[in-house]
Structures are given as C-alpha cells and as structure tokens.
Write a protein that holds these residues in place. Structure first.
Motif, short mmCIF file in Angstrom:
data_model
loop_
_atom_site.label_atom_id
_atom_site.label_comp_id
_atom_site.label_asym_id
_atom_site.label_seq_id
_atom_site.Cartn_x
_atom_site.Cartn_y
_atom_site.Cartn_z
N LEU A 1 63.38 35.27 70.64
CA LEU A 1 64.54 36.15 70.79
C LEU A 1 65.25 36.35 69.45
O LEU A 1 65.68 37.47 69.12
N THR A 2 65.36 35.27 68.72
CA THR A 2 66.01 35.38 67.41
C THR A 2 65.23 36.34 66.51
O THR A 2 65.81 37.18 65.80
N GLY A 3 63.92 36.20 66.56
CA GLY A 3 63.10 37.11 65.75
C GLY A 3 63.25 38.54 66.17
O GLY A 3 63.32 39.46 65.32
N ALA A 4 63.34 38.76 67.46
CA ALA A 4 63.50 40.13 67.96
C ALA A 4 64.84 40.70 67.55
O ALA A 4 64.94 41.87 67.14
N ILE A 5 65.87 39.89 67.66
CA ILE A 5 67.20 40.35 67.23
C ILE A 5 67.21 40.67 65.74
O ILE A 5 67.83 41.64 65.29
N SER B 1 78.16 53.04 73.50
CA SER B 1 76.90 53.76 73.28
C SER B 1 75.96 52.95 72.36
O SER B 1 74.76 52.92 72.56
N ARG B 2 76.56 52.31 71.38
CA ARG B 2 75.73 51.51 70.48
C ARG B 2 75.11 50.32 71.19
O ARG B 2 73.96 49.97 70.96
N ILE B 3 75.88 49.74 72.06
CA ILE B 3 75.36 48.59 72.79
C ILE B 3 74.20 49.03 73.68
O ILE B 3 73.17 48.37 73.79
N SER B 4 74.35 50.18 74.26
CA SER B 4 73.28 50.69 75.11
C SER B 4 72.01 50.92 74.30
O SER B 4 70.91 50.54 74.72
N ARG B 5 72.17 51.55 73.17
CA ARG B 5 70.99 51.80 72.34
C ARG B 5 70.40 50.49 71.80
O ARG B 5 69.18 50.36 71.67
N ALA B 6 71.26 49.52 71.52
CA ALA B 6 70.77 48.24 71.01
C ALA B 6 69.92 47.53 72.06
O ALA B 6 68.90 46.91 71.74
N ARG B 7 70.35 47.61 73.30
CA ARG B 7 69.56 46.98 74.37
C ARG B 7 68.17 47.60 74.47
O ARG B 7 67.16 46.89 74.59
N GLU B 8 68.14 48.91 74.44
CA GLU B 8 66.84 49.59 74.54
C GLU B 8 65.95 49.23 73.36
O GLU B 8 64.75 49.01 73.52
N GLU B 9 66.53 49.17 72.19
CA GLU B 9 65.73 48.84 71.02
C GLU B 9 65.20 47.40 71.12
O GLU B 9 64.06 47.13 70.77
N LEU B 10 66.04 46.52 71.63
CA LEU B 10 65.61 45.12 71.75
C LEU B 10 64.44 44.99 72.74
O LEU B 10 63.47 44.27 72.48
N LEU C 1 60.74 43.53 72.00
CA LEU C 1 60.16 42.44 72.76
C LEU C 1 58.81 42.82 73.32
O LEU C 1 57.87 42.01 73.34
N LYS C 2 58.70 44.05 73.77
CA LYS C 2 57.40 44.51 74.27
C LYS C 2 56.37 44.51 73.15
O LYS C 2 55.22 44.14 73.34
N ARG C 3 56.80 44.98 72.00
CA ARG C 3 55.89 45.04 70.86
C ARG C 3 55.42 43.63 70.46
O ARG C 3 54.30 43.44 70.02
N LEU C 4 56.31 42.66 70.65
CA LEU C 4 55.96 41.28 70.31
C LEU C 4 55.15 40.60 71.42
O LEU C 4 54.73 39.46 71.26
N GLY C 5 55.00 41.29 72.50
CA GLY C 5 54.18 40.75 73.58
C GLY C 5 54.93 39.85 74.53
O GLY C 5 54.31 39.14 75.33
N ILE C 6 56.22 39.85 74.48
CA ILE C 6 57.01 39.02 75.39
C ILE C 6 57.94 39.87 76.25
O ILE C 6 58.83 39.36 76.91
N GLY C 7 57.70 41.15 76.24
CA GLY C 7 58.56 42.04 77.00
C GLY C 7 58.40 41.86 78.50
O GLY C 7 59.34 42.08 79.26
N ALA C 8 57.19 41.43 78.94
CA ALA C 8 56.96 41.29 80.37
C ALA C 8 57.86 40.24 81.00
O ALA C 8 58.21 40.32 82.18
N LYS C 9 58.27 39.28 80.21
CA LYS C 9 59.13 38.22 80.75
C LYS C 9 60.51 38.76 81.10
O LYS C 9 61.26 38.12 81.84
#
Lengths: 293, 212
Positions: free
Chosen positions: B148-152, B189-198, B202-210
C-alpha cells in the motif's frame, strides 16, 4: 469508501513506530537553536591563532625551520666573510692577474667617470673591507708631473711616461692592499674617497688644471698611509705595487680604460682630459654609515 | 484524535487537559511540560503523515522533529483560529513539502523517491522501510503495508497528499481545505480522483483484486 482498501488505509494511520527518545530529540534541537550564535570575540584572537598553529603544525614548523636556516646562513656569511676573501697581493704577483681574478669572482667594480662618485663617497663605509685596489688613471703627463708626480713616493711608483702605448695618456696607479694591517680599512677608504672627490669635483667644475694644487695633499695622504703601513708587510706591498706597474697601462685595467685624446673632453674643454677612477673592492660592502671623520 | 484522548495529563492525571488548555498553559504560564504533552499526543500522527509523504522513516522522523520545533517557536503567537490539530497538520504539510523540494534539489531521491517508477527500487534497496514498520494487527501484514505504501508513493503528489489526509489521517473535508488552502469542492473532487488512481495502481501491481 467502506471497502477493504479503506480499512487498510485507516490502519496505516499510526503504524510507523515513534522513536522512544523523540521528545528528547525535539527538546535537544530546540535547545540547540536557542543557543546564542557564537561570534568570535576580539579578545579571542589568540585562540584562533593557536587553533591555526595546532591544526597546521607541520606547515608552521617547516616555515620556522626555513626561517631559522635563512637567519643562520646570513649570520654565517657575515661572520665567515674574512676567510673567503682573496689573499693579499703577494710580491711579484701580477696586478693584472689579481684583477682578472677579481672579475671572475664577481667583485664589485665601480667605474666612475663623472661626479657621481662624489655623491657616493660620503655614504660609503667599508668597515670589513680587506683589500682595496685603486686604479687612478690620469690623462696627461702634466697631471702626474705637476700634481702627483711631484710627490717623490708616487713618482717612484708611477707608470713610466714612456709606456709606449699612447704617449698622450699616462696612468698613475696606486694599488693599496690593506692586508688587514694596522692601517685600517676605513682609513684607506677615506683617503681613496677623498681623492675621488677631488678629482671628480675638478672634472665637473672644469677646473682640473686649477685644482692641481689641491691634489697634492691627497697624494701626501696616500704617501703617509703607505709609509705607516705595517713594516712587516710594507716590503711586500711595495713589491706588489712595483710589480704591478710593469704592466702596460692599457692592460692594467683590463680594457676598461677610456683613453682620450686631446680636445675630446667630458665637460671641460680646458681640462680636455678624462679622469677615470676605478675602484675594485672585495668583498662588496658599500652600504652603511658614512665613514668616520 | 480530538485532543482530549491524551496519553498523559499535565497537572491532574484524572482530568487530562484538552489541546486548547495545553496551548494556553504554554502561552500564558510558560509551562514547558504543556508543550511536551502536545508532542507526546501528536508525535505519532505527525511521523506517520510525514512517512506516507516522504516514504522514508529517517526522513519522516527528522521532518517531525522540525515540525515540533516550529510549533514550539510559533505556539506563543497561535491564535486558535483553527484547532491545534489542524494548525499542526498545516505546519506538518508545509515542512514535509519543503523537505521534499530540498531532497529533490539534492537529487538525493534515490531512496526517498517521490517518483512512482523509483519507489520499487527504493523499497528493494531499503528493506528497513518495511522492516521498521509494524503492522497494526494480524489483519495487515508488513507485506500488505509495504504494498500500500508503494502504491501511495506512485500517486500524483497532489493526490497522494490529499488521500493521506483524508483516508489515513481521517481529517474532515473542512480541515483538509484549511490545511491545503483549497476550497472544499476541490478537496472532494481531488479525493475522488485520488481513490481511482490508487485503485488503478493497485491493479497494475497485481493486488487490486484484494480490494475489489
């Protein structure tokens, strides 16, 4: 965001450990920033120097060693100088050879053809002079005959008038080795300077002929000096002079003689003769207090 | 963290002082222990926020020290127009951003990377980043925390900052608006976009399914 991601993110809130001494660190940093800035005080200049010396011990010690070595070398040179001068002119020794040696030894040769020697003379002091050779060349027989030639002593040692090279030019040479004798160097120098001043003055003033009578006392002084020389060395001195005077005039001064012919003068058409005074001094020591009167 | 759940009172153990009382004790009575209590109360929050933004433990601790030193010097002039906690976060954000700029200028970001593509290498080069971080409990492992830290860390800096304040520090929209200087609408609005980006990261890192 009530999903697993939200829950995990909330768990990250305080998951990074806090150093147990964190408060102490903060306090320490506050104290450090509140500490007044240390400004170098004028009275602490010595501390700065001492720190510098301490931190540059090698460089400072090297400089000190070089300074001590330099001072010691100068002192040694001053004290050892009498041992490094040329020996006195021995009987039968060629003055030309001696003069050549002096030139090779980078002796100081002062050749003056004008009044500048008069300006130099009063300020010259040669306390440590061991040998003085004075060569005074006078152009014209009348100079020698009427002023100096009249003196019996000088006349005896003067250059034969029939030197044969340039009849119009005669040379009167007085070689005065001091021999570190009872005749002091200062006295010798004083007499020589007196002679130089008189000749130069006469030349500059254009009254060389009129000053001939003034030169008589100078010749007498030189004569007196020679007479008063240490008897044990007098013979050798005179022998050296006589021997030296066997040398042809043009060779006597190693080609530095500026022979003149009648009518070509420096400043005075009446004098119409050039006086060249060459003083060879070994070792060079021309700077100092004026000679004692 | 509302300022009342302190870990230790200043004067009476049975009645812990709230933040405003500690501030006034320091301002008017020059009670140094009041400041110490504020440090103890908020040190973990400040260090964690700094860590999430800097992603380096040592840098985070140093930044937190700087924060509290600035608080110490500025506290006598604090007028309580906002809560102490909001004010503290404002200072923390400013200090951390300055440190980020300073680190970037020194090009010392090899392991304090603020660039998304550098964080993986930094994590590999600095295993202590994860080893020094303790999981909250069995539900969140050190591995998960590191992920999570890496994703952030790969988030856009603006998104990262605002997501940390909202999702990790659990600040209100109003508080975030005060801290960042943005209006509340922009914050949302920024928080919303930040969530989507995160989530994308996570999906790109292969842990999005969790986190589906």
């Amino acid at each position: 965001m009530s999903d697993p991601l939200e829950n995990d993110l909330r768990k990250m809130k305080t998951r990074v450990p806090v150093p147990p001494d964190f408060l102490a660190r903060v306090r320490e940093q506050i104290a450090r920033e509140e500490e007044p800035e240390k400004i170098p005080q004028p009275s602490s200049w010595w501390h700065g120097w001492s720190d510098f010396l301490f931190q540059n011990t090698f460089a400072v010690s090297s400089l000190a060693a070089l300074l001590i070595f330099g001072v010691a070398t100068v002192i040694w040179w001053q004290m050892d100088r009498p041992q490094r001068v040329s020996p006195p002119l021995a009987a039968g020794q060629s003055l030309q050879k001696v003069m050549d040696q002096k030139s090779e030894q980078s002796s100081v040769a002062l050749t003056k053809t004008d009044s500048s020697i008069e300006k130099m003379a009063p300020n010259r002091r040669m306390v440590t002079v061991d040998e003085v050779i004075v060569t005074i060349e006078l152009a014209g027989n009348e100079m020698r005959d009427e002023s100096m030639g009249a003196d019996s002593t000088l006349a005896e040692i003067s250059v034969p008038s029939d030197g044969g090279v340039k009849p119009e030019v005669d040379t009167v040479t007085a070689a005065i080795p001091v021999f570190q004798s009872k005749v002091s160097s200062e006295e010798t120098v004083r007499i020589v300077e007196q002679m130089a001043r008189k000749y130069s003055s006469a030349l500059v003033e254009g009254k060389l002929a009129e000053k001939r009578s003034d030169l008589k006392p100078v010749g007498d002084s030189l004569k007196t000096m020679i007479i008063e020389i240490d008897p044990a060395k007098k013979e050798a001195f005179l022998a050296a002079l006589s021997n030296s005077l066997q040398i042809a005039p043009q060779n006597l001064v190693g080609g530095t003689v500026s022979s003149t012919s009648g009518g070509e003068t420096l400043q005075d058409t009446n004098a119409s003769r050039k006086v060249q005074i060459q003083i060879l001094i070994t070792p060079p020591n021309l700077i100092g207090a004026p000679p004692k009167k | 963290m509302d300022g009342t759940n302190s870990s230790g009172p200043v004067s009476d153990p049975t009645e812990p002082m709230i933040d405003s009382e500690l501030v006034r004790a320091f301002q008017k009575e020059a009670r140094e222990e009041a400041f110490d209590e504020l440090v103890r109360r908020y040190q973990s929050l400040v260090i964690n926020m700094a860590y999430q933004m800097l992603q380096n433990h040592d840098e985070a601790v140093e930044a937190a020290q700087d924060v509290f030193v600035k608080v110490y010097h500025a506290l006598p002039q604090f007028e309580e127009r906002s809560s102490f906690k909001t004010w503290l976060y404002t200072i923390t954000r400013r200090v951390v951003l300055n440190r980020i700029r300073h680190l970037a200028s020194r090009k010392a970001s090899a392991h304090v990377s603020l660039q998304h593509e550098d964080y993986g290498e930094a994590l590999a080069a600095r295993p202590e980043l994860t080893s020094t971080v303790q999981p909250d409990h069995e539900l969140m492992s050190a591995e998960r925390f590191g992920q999570l830290t890496g994703a952030i860390g790969k988030l856009d800096p603006d998104h990262r900052e605002i997501l940390i304040l909202r999702e990790i520090q659990e600040l209100s929209y109003d508080e975030i608006a005060v801290i960042t200087g943005l209006n509340v609408g922009t914050v949302k609005s920024r928080i919303s976009r930040a969530r989507e980006e995160l989530k994308t990261i996570l999906k790109r890192l292969g842990i999005g399914a969790k986190y589906e």
